[in-house]
Design a protein around this motif. Structure first.
Motif, mmCIF file in Angstrom:
data_model
loop_
_atom_site.group_PDB
_atom_site.id
_atom_site.type_symbol
_atom_site.label_atom_id
_atom_site.label_comp_id
_atom_site.label_asym_id
_atom_site.label_seq_id
_atom_site.Cartn_x
_atom_site.Cartn_y
_atom_site.Cartn_z
ATOM 1 N N ASP A 185 0.818 -1.213 0.000
ATOM 2 C CA ASP A 185 0.000 0.000 0.000
ATOM 3 C C ASP A 185 0.855 1.268 0.000
ATOM 4 O O ASP A 185 0.439 2.297 -0.528
ATOM 5 C CB ASP A 185 -0.924 0.000 1.221
ATOM 6 C CG ASP A 185 -1.964 1.091 1.175
ATOM 7 O OD1 ASP A 185 -2.873 0.999 0.324
ATOM 8 O OD2 ASP A 185 -1.865 2.045 1.984
ATOM 9 N N ILE A 186 2.049 1.201 0.599
ATOM 10 C CA ILE A 186 2.911 2.387 0.671
ATOM 11 C C ILE A 186 4.178 2.219 -0.170
ATOM 12 O O ILE A 186 5.163 2.944 0.019
ATOM 13 C CB ILE A 186 3.305 2.683 2.135
ATOM 14 C CG1 ILE A 186 4.036 1.481 2.754
ATOM 15 C CG2 ILE A 186 2.073 3.050 2.957
ATOM 16 C CD1 ILE A 186 4.621 1.776 4.130
ATOM 17 N N LYS A 187 4.155 1.296 -1.104
ATOM 18 C CA LYS A 187 5.338 0.972 -1.903
ATOM 19 C C LYS A 187 5.966 2.194 -2.555
ATOM 20 O O LYS A 187 7.192 2.356 -2.570
ATOM 21 C CB LYS A 187 4.970 -0.051 -2.976
ATOM 22 C CG LYS A 187 6.119 -0.423 -3.898
ATOM 23 C CD LYS A 187 5.676 -1.411 -4.967
ATOM 24 C CE LYS A 187 6.797 -1.702 -5.940
ATOM 25 N NZ LYS A 187 6.386 -2.660 -6.997
ATOM 26 N N SER A 188 5.150 3.085 -3.060
ATOM 27 C CA SER A 188 5.676 4.243 -3.797
ATOM 28 C C SER A 188 6.455 5.202 -2.896
ATOM 29 O O SER A 188 7.224 6.036 -3.384
ATOM 30 C CB SER A 188 4.533 4.998 -4.471
ATOM 31 O OG SER A 188 3.594 5.456 -3.516
ATOM 32 N N PHE A 189 6.287 5.096 -1.590
ATOM 33 C CA PHE A 189 6.975 5.995 -0.664
ATOM 34 C C PHE A 189 8.239 5.379 -0.066
ATOM 35 O O PHE A 189 9.090 6.092 0.469
ATOM 36 C CB PHE A 189 6.044 6.390 0.495
ATOM 37 C CG PHE A 189 4.780 7.079 0.072
ATOM 38 C CD1 PHE A 189 4.772 8.425 -0.250
ATOM 39 C CD2 PHE A 189 3.595 6.367 -0.014
ATOM 40 C CE1 PHE A 189 3.613 9.060 -0.632
ATOM 41 C CE2 PHE A 189 2.419 6.988 -0.394
ATOM 42 C CZ PHE A 189 2.418 8.347 -0.712
ATOM 43 N N ILE A 190 8.347 4.068 -0.132
ATOM 44 C CA ILE A 190 9.418 3.370 0.588
ATOM 45 C C ILE A 190 10.810 3.747 0.094
ATOM 46 O O ILE A 190 11.751 3.885 0.888
ATOM 47 C CB ILE A 190 9.199 1.843 0.520
ATOM 48 C CG1 ILE A 190 8.022 1.465 1.431
ATOM 49 C CG2 ILE A 190 10.450 1.081 0.947
ATOM 50 C CD1 ILE A 190 7.672 0.000 1.435
ATOM 51 N N CYS A 191 10.952 3.967 -1.199
ATOM 52 C CA CYS A 191 12.279 4.285 -1.734
ATOM 53 C C CYS A 191 12.826 5.610 -1.197
ATOM 54 O O CYS A 191 14.036 5.845 -1.207
ATOM 55 C CB CYS A 191 12.254 4.319 -3.263
ATOM 56 S SG CYS A 191 11.147 5.573 -3.941
ATOM 57 N N ASP A 192 11.944 6.472 -0.710
ATOM 58 C CA ASP A 192 12.374 7.776 -0.187
ATOM 59 C C ASP A 192 12.637 7.752 1.317
ATOM 60 O O ASP A 192 13.106 8.753 1.883
ATOM 61 C CB ASP A 192 11.309 8.844 -0.473
ATOM 62 C CG ASP A 192 11.105 9.074 -1.965
ATOM 63 O OD1 ASP A 192 12.111 9.021 -2.702
ATOM 64 O OD2 ASP A 192 9.961 9.301 -2.386
ATOM 65 N N LEU A 193 12.345 6.636 1.975
ATOM 66 C CA LEU A 193 12.534 6.551 3.415
ATOM 67 C C LEU A 193 14.006 6.340 3.758
ATOM 68 O O LEU A 193 14.732 5.656 3.047
ATOM 69 C CB LEU A 193 11.702 5.397 3.997
ATOM 70 C CG LEU A 193 10.188 5.480 3.793
ATOM 71 C CD1 LEU A 193 9.512 4.261 4.418
ATOM 72 C CD2 LEU A 193 9.619 6.758 4.403
ATOM 73 N N GLU B 294 10.970 6.389 10.189
ATOM 74 C CA GLU B 294 10.132 6.984 9.147
ATOM 75 C C GLU B 294 9.128 5.960 8.624
ATOM 76 O O GLU B 294 7.971 6.299 8.352
ATOM 77 C CB GLU B 294 10.998 7.515 7.999
ATOM 78 C CG GLU B 294 11.823 8.737 8.366
ATOM 79 C CD GLU B 294 12.616 9.274 7.185
ATOM 80 O OE1 GLU B 294 12.586 8.636 6.098
ATOM 81 O OE2 GLU B 294 13.279 10.318 7.330
ATOM 82 N N LEU B 295 9.566 4.722 8.482
ATOM 83 C CA LEU B 295 8.665 3.653 8.046
ATOM 84 C C LEU B 295 7.563 3.442 9.085
ATOM 85 O O LEU B 295 6.383 3.293 8.730
ATOM 86 C CB LEU B 295 9.447 2.353 7.848
ATOM 87 C CG LEU B 295 8.608 1.116 7.479
ATOM 88 C CD1 LEU B 295 7.930 1.309 6.120
ATOM 89 C CD2 LEU B 295 9.480 -0.137 7.465
ATOM 90 N N LEU C 131 4.997 6.183 8.892
ATOM 91 C CA LEU C 131 4.200 6.046 7.674
ATOM 92 C C LEU C 131 3.163 4.935 7.806
ATOM 93 O O LEU C 131 1.990 5.111 7.450
ATOM 94 C CB LEU C 131 5.126 5.771 6.485
ATOM 95 C CG LEU C 131 4.479 5.707 5.100
ATOM 96 C CD1 LEU C 131 3.768 7.020 4.778
ATOM 97 C CD2 LEU C 131 5.530 5.399 4.040
#
Length: 293
Positions: free
Chosen positions: A246-254, A259-260, A263
């Motif tokens: 569900d949050i895959k698109s944000f993980i690369c920026d963590l 932070e994870l 989120l």
């Protein structure tokens, strides 16, 4: 009827507040027996959607809080209630907690007292690392059940279930990595970059050990906890994977696990979409019943 058809039907009935005739009859029969069968009760919560109005009784029977012999129910309930009232009275007199506020902390203090870890009001109980696990479980259950006496006993029972999950965390983390590599390699490496699967990392252990208490909205998380009561250790893995998708698109920026954590705790999943996907995925990947106790 195939498993997929049954699960789709059960999901639809649940959304409109109804349950299939077959499932309702089956559950009524199980609960009306003079001596309830624990294996059949576990199988029911493992396989089907549990009606909210019968959840506390089902869990209490499975956890051994209420007796399997129906004729003993009233007596045992009175005994459980007396213990609860005695503990509540004690922590009130000792002034160890404000009983008018933070009900989950009241249950926590009662639990400490029952385990001989709360001496008196001006002595701080020795804190243990897993105490917060009990607190989060109690906080979640208070949002699910109305009867606080039942909630206290169920919190103790569910906490014991999570002790078994804690022992299995290593294997559950290994399974998580295997499934992520198979389903989404990029997502796996994004999480590995955060050292989430390292031996010394406790974030995933805490999520698994508490079955995501305080993370997912209680009214939908309870469907996952139904399965845990039925013996499904692995379902927490599937819930985690669906949360990550569900949050895959944000993980690369963590840049950190903190932070994870922030989120993930923002998700809540109040409509139950993620939880339902996790249950469906677990059903599809699971072929055998594993009881946690």
């Amino acid at each position: 009827m195939t498993t997929d058809e049954r699960n789709f039907r059960s999901s639809y009935y649940e959304k409109v507040g109804c349950f299939s005739v077959e499932e309702k009859k089956s559950l009524d029969k199980l609960l009306q027996d003079d001596i309830r069968n624990p294996a059949k009760l576990k199988h029911f919560v493992y396989t089907f959607t549990v009606p909210a109005q019968q959840r506390s009784l089902l869990w209490s029977l499975i956890m051994g809080i209420m007796p399997l012999h129906k004729s003993n129910t009233k007596y045992v309930r009175e005994q459980r209630s007396q213990v609860y009232e005695d503990l509540l009275r004690a922590v009130t007199v000792m002034r160890s907690v404000d009983v008018d506020k933070s009900r989950h902390l009241v249950l926590y203090k009662m639990w400490l007292l029952e385990n001989n870890r709360l001496l008196h009001s001006n002595v701080r109980a020795e804190s243990q690392p897993d105490d917060n696990h009990f607190i989060e479980i109690a906080r979640t259950l208070l949002e699910i059940f109305d009867d606080e006496m039942e909630t206290y006993w169920i919190a103790k029972g569910f906490y014991q279930y999570t002790r078994e999950l804690k022992k299995e965390c290593g294997k559950l983390k290994e399974l998580t990595q295997v499934l992520l590599k198979r389903e989404d390699n990029a997502l796996f490496y994004g999480l590995e970059k955060l050292a989430l699967f390292d031996v010394n990392s406790k974030l995933l252990d805490d999520w698994y050990t508490t079955c995501f208490a305080g993370v997912i909205c209680e009214t939908v998380l309870v469907k996952i906890w139904d399965k845990v009561c039925g013996g499904a250790k692995k379902i927490v893995v599937f819930l985690f994977i669906e949360l990550m998708k569900d949050i895959k698109s944000f993980i690369c920026d963590l840049r950190s696990q903190e932070e994870l954590k922030v989120l993930v705790e923002m998700i809540k999943d109040q409509d139950g979409v993620i939880v339902n996907k996790a249950i469906k995925s677990w059903h599809s990947n699971n072929s055998e019943v594993e009881y946690v106790h």
